[in-house]
Design a protein around this motif. Structure first.
Motif, mmCIF file in Angstrom:
data_model
loop_
_atom_site.group_PDB
_atom_site.id
_atom_site.type_symbol
_atom_site.label_atom_id
_atom_site.label_comp_id
_atom_site.label_asym_id
_atom_site.label_seq_id
_atom_site.Cartn_x
_atom_site.Cartn_y
_atom_site.Cartn_z
ATOM 1 N N VAL A 57 35.386 36.697 38.023
ATOM 2 C CA VAL A 57 36.733 36.238 38.363
ATOM 3 C C VAL A 57 37.223 36.908 39.641
ATOM 4 C CG1 VAL A 57 39.120 36.095 37.560
ATOM 5 C CG2 VAL A 57 37.247 35.762 35.940
ATOM 6 N N PHE A 58 36.885 38.200 39.812
ATOM 7 C CA PHE A 58 37.328 38.941 40.989
ATOM 8 C C PHE A 58 36.862 38.268 42.273
ATOM 9 C CE2 PHE A 58 38.737 42.537 43.357
ATOM 10 C CZ PHE A 58 37.811 42.739 44.365
ATOM 11 N N GLY A 59 35.584 37.874 42.325
ATOM 12 C CA GLY A 59 35.046 37.247 43.531
ATOM 13 C C GLY A 59 35.740 35.921 43.829
ATOM 14 N N LEU A 60 35.994 35.136 42.792
ATOM 15 C CA LEU A 60 36.661 33.847 42.992
ATOM 16 C C LEU A 60 38.105 34.031 43.459
ATOM 17 C CD1 LEU A 60 35.325 31.976 39.830
ATOM 18 C CD2 LEU A 60 34.544 31.703 42.191
ATOM 19 N N VAL A 61 38.795 34.994 42.847
ATOM 20 C CA VAL A 61 40.194 35.249 43.208
ATOM 21 C C VAL A 61 40.296 35.715 44.655
ATOM 22 C CG1 VAL A 61 42.102 36.842 42.821
ATOM 23 C CG2 VAL A 61 41.069 35.659 40.877
ATOM 24 N N LYS A 62 39.407 36.606 45.060
ATOM 25 C CA LYS A 62 39.442 37.085 46.441
ATOM 26 C C LYS A 62 39.170 35.956 47.425
ATOM 27 C CE LYS A 62 40.572 41.319 45.768
ATOM 28 N NZ LYS A 62 41.915 41.779 46.194
ATOM 29 N N GLY A 63 38.273 35.046 47.053
ATOM 30 C CA GLY A 63 38.013 33.896 47.915
ATOM 31 C C GLY A 63 39.227 32.998 48.041
ATOM 32 N N LEU A 64 39.952 32.814 46.924
ATOM 33 C CA LEU A 64 41.152 31.981 46.960
ATOM 34 C C LEU A 64 42.264 32.641 47.775
ATOM 35 C CD1 LEU A 64 41.127 30.802 43.244
ATOM 36 C CD2 LEU A 64 40.838 29.337 45.259
ATOM 37 N N VAL A 65 42.342 33.965 47.710
ATOM 38 C CA VAL A 65 43.322 34.678 48.531
ATOM 39 C C VAL A 65 42.992 34.520 50.014
ATOM 40 C CG1 VAL A 65 44.214 36.958 49.161
ATOM 41 C CG2 VAL A 65 43.954 36.344 46.742
ATOM 42 N N SER A 66 41.715 34.616 50.338
ATOM 43 C CA SER A 66 41.303 34.553 51.747
ATOM 44 C C SER A 66 41.542 33.185 52.362
ATOM 45 C CB SER A 66 39.818 34.926 51.884
ATOM 46 O OG SER A 66 38.987 33.908 51.356
ATOM 47 N N VAL B 259 48.125 34.211 46.743
ATOM 48 C CA VAL B 259 48.584 35.396 47.458
ATOM 49 C C VAL B 259 48.627 36.538 46.449
ATOM 50 C CG1 VAL B 259 49.901 34.174 49.215
ATOM 51 C CG2 VAL B 259 50.998 34.746 47.050
ATOM 52 N N GLU B 260 48.350 37.754 46.929
ATOM 53 C CA GLU B 260 48.298 38.927 46.054
ATOM 54 C C GLU B 260 49.367 39.931 46.458
ATOM 55 O OE1 GLU B 260 44.633 41.030 46.276
ATOM 56 O OE2 GLU B 260 45.185 42.512 44.755
ATOM 57 N N ALA B 261 50.051 40.484 45.473
ATOM 58 C CA ALA B 261 51.035 41.541 45.718
ATOM 59 C C ALA B 261 50.948 42.533 44.573
ATOM 60 C CB ALA B 261 52.440 40.966 45.830
ATOM 61 N N ASP B 262 50.517 43.749 44.895
ATOM 62 C CA ASP B 262 50.400 44.816 43.885
ATOM 63 C C ASP B 262 49.537 44.402 42.702
ATOM 64 O OD1 ASP B 262 53.877 45.522 44.483
ATOM 65 O OD2 ASP B 262 52.118 46.486 45.388
ATOM 66 N N GLY B 263 48.453 43.693 42.993
ATOM 67 C CA GLY B 263 47.521 43.319 41.939
ATOM 68 C C GLY B 263 47.917 42.099 41.138
ATOM 69 N N ALA B 264 49.033 41.449 41.486
ATOM 70 C CA ALA B 264 49.491 40.239 40.800
ATOM 71 C C ALA B 264 49.308 39.037 41.727
ATOM 72 C CB ALA B 264 50.955 40.366 40.393
ATOM 73 N N TYR B 265 48.957 37.915 41.127
ATOM 74 C CA TYR B 265 48.621 36.735 41.924
ATOM 75 C C TYR B 265 49.627 35.606 41.716
ATOM 76 C CZ TYR B 265 44.244 39.228 42.478
ATOM 77 O OH TYR B 265 43.302 40.180 42.768
ATOM 78 N N ARG B 266 49.919 34.941 42.837
ATOM 79 C CA ARG B 266 50.772 33.756 42.827
ATOM 80 C C ARG B 266 50.114 32.679 43.687
ATOM 81 N NH1 ARG B 266 55.778 34.974 40.766
ATOM 82 N NH2 ARG B 266 56.242 37.201 40.559
ATOM 83 N N LEU B 267 50.569 31.440 43.500
ATOM 84 C CA LEU B 267 50.028 30.362 44.325
ATOM 85 C C LEU B 267 50.381 30.575 45.782
ATOM 86 C CD1 LEU B 267 50.781 27.173 42.177
ATOM 87 C CD2 LEU B 267 48.623 28.409 42.384
ATOM 88 N N GLY B 268 49.432 30.274 46.648
ATOM 89 C CA GLY B 268 49.640 30.435 48.079
ATOM 90 C C GLY B 268 50.062 29.146 48.752
ATOM 91 N N PRO B 269 50.352 29.199 50.025
ATOM 92 C CA PRO B 269 50.880 28.038 50.751
ATOM 93 C C PRO B 269 49.884 26.904 50.925
ATOM 94 C CG PRO B 269 50.418 29.844 52.255
ATOM 95 C CD PRO B 269 50.260 30.405 50.876
#
Length: 246
Positions: A44-53, A58-68
């Motif tokens: 999951v970590f690898g997929l989440v980081k790819g989605l952030v990139s 978007v990530e803030a203090d280890g919490a994730y929200r939908l990005g633009p």
């Protein structure tokens, strides 16, 4: 040419599940996503980081929200259509006193991207950012009506029990396309009925507006609602075009 049958793919399924989890519960953390997906944290970590990139999260203090990046996809590639439609949703709610939704087609699913709920004690409540079938919801019928016939038939065969039901649905969707309005008289939930019309830009359905409420209260008003939606959806397109040019 025949329609191919879509098959599940584990990685694709995990990516879409991550996005849907965060849409339903903004601020989810890695361990929560891992539990929800029943998948190892490392995967999951690898997929989440790819989605952030790529801007999908978007990530803030280890919490994730939908990005633009996701917003444009959910409005058919037309940024601002939800903003342009919002006054129309509110106007329809004031006029009819029922819940009004803005729907988008995402793959073979219908997702409500915005809604203005009825203020009446007994009302229809539509969860946002949650996948639901395109058929039989009224907004979903709108999108299906504009699909090529082969694709539409292939989808209907996957969700309806027999060929007779498929033929009836195909005929119904031809009528929806011709008349520009779709009705749902208790087909999804026996106690809920709805009417919907498309928001058309250059002949393409980019979204649909639906008005839904308890069947005993709204059923007799569906033709009136359908007529009102015709002018409302045209006004949304004009508002969107004006904002885009300005």
């Amino acid at each position: 040419m025949t329609e191919s049958t879509a098959k599940a793919h584990r990685t694709v399924g995990r990516v879409t599940s991550i996005l849907e989890c965060v849409a339903r519960q903004p601020g989810m953390r890695l361990h929560e996503l891992s539990v929800s997906l029943d998948a190892p944290k490392s995967s999951v970590f690898g997929l989440v980081k790819g989605l952030v990139s790529t801007g999908y999260l978007v990530e803030a203090d280890g919490a994730y929200r939908l990005g633009p990046a996701l917003g444009n996809l959910l409005t058919g590639g037309l940024p601002g259509i939800a903003t342009a439609a919002r006054p129309a949703l509110e106007e329809l709610r004031r006029r009819f006193g029922e819940t009004v939704m803005l729907g988008a087609a995402v793959g073979d699913s219908l997702i409500y991207v915005d809604a203005v709920e009825s203020e009446q004690p007994i009302r229809y409540s539509a969860p946002l950012r949650t996948r639901r079938p395109l058929y039989p919801p009224s907004a979903g019928k709108i999108f299906l009506a504009y699909w090529p016939a082969r694709r539409r038939e292939a989808y209907l065969r996957s969700v309806l029990p027999d060929a007779e039901r498929v033929r009836a649905a195909m005929d119904e969707l031809d009528t929806v396309r011709a008349e520009g309005v779709a009705l749902n008289r208790g087909e999804t939930l026996p106690d809920v009925s709805a009417a919907a019309r498309p928001i058309l830009v250059d002949g393409e359905v980019v979204a649909a507006i639906a008005v839904a409420g308890p069947t005993p209260r709204i059923s007799g008003r569906l033709p009136e609602i359908g007529d009102a939606l015709a002018g409302i959806t045209a006004a949304v397109v004009k508002r969107w075009e004006a904002a885009r040019q300005g």
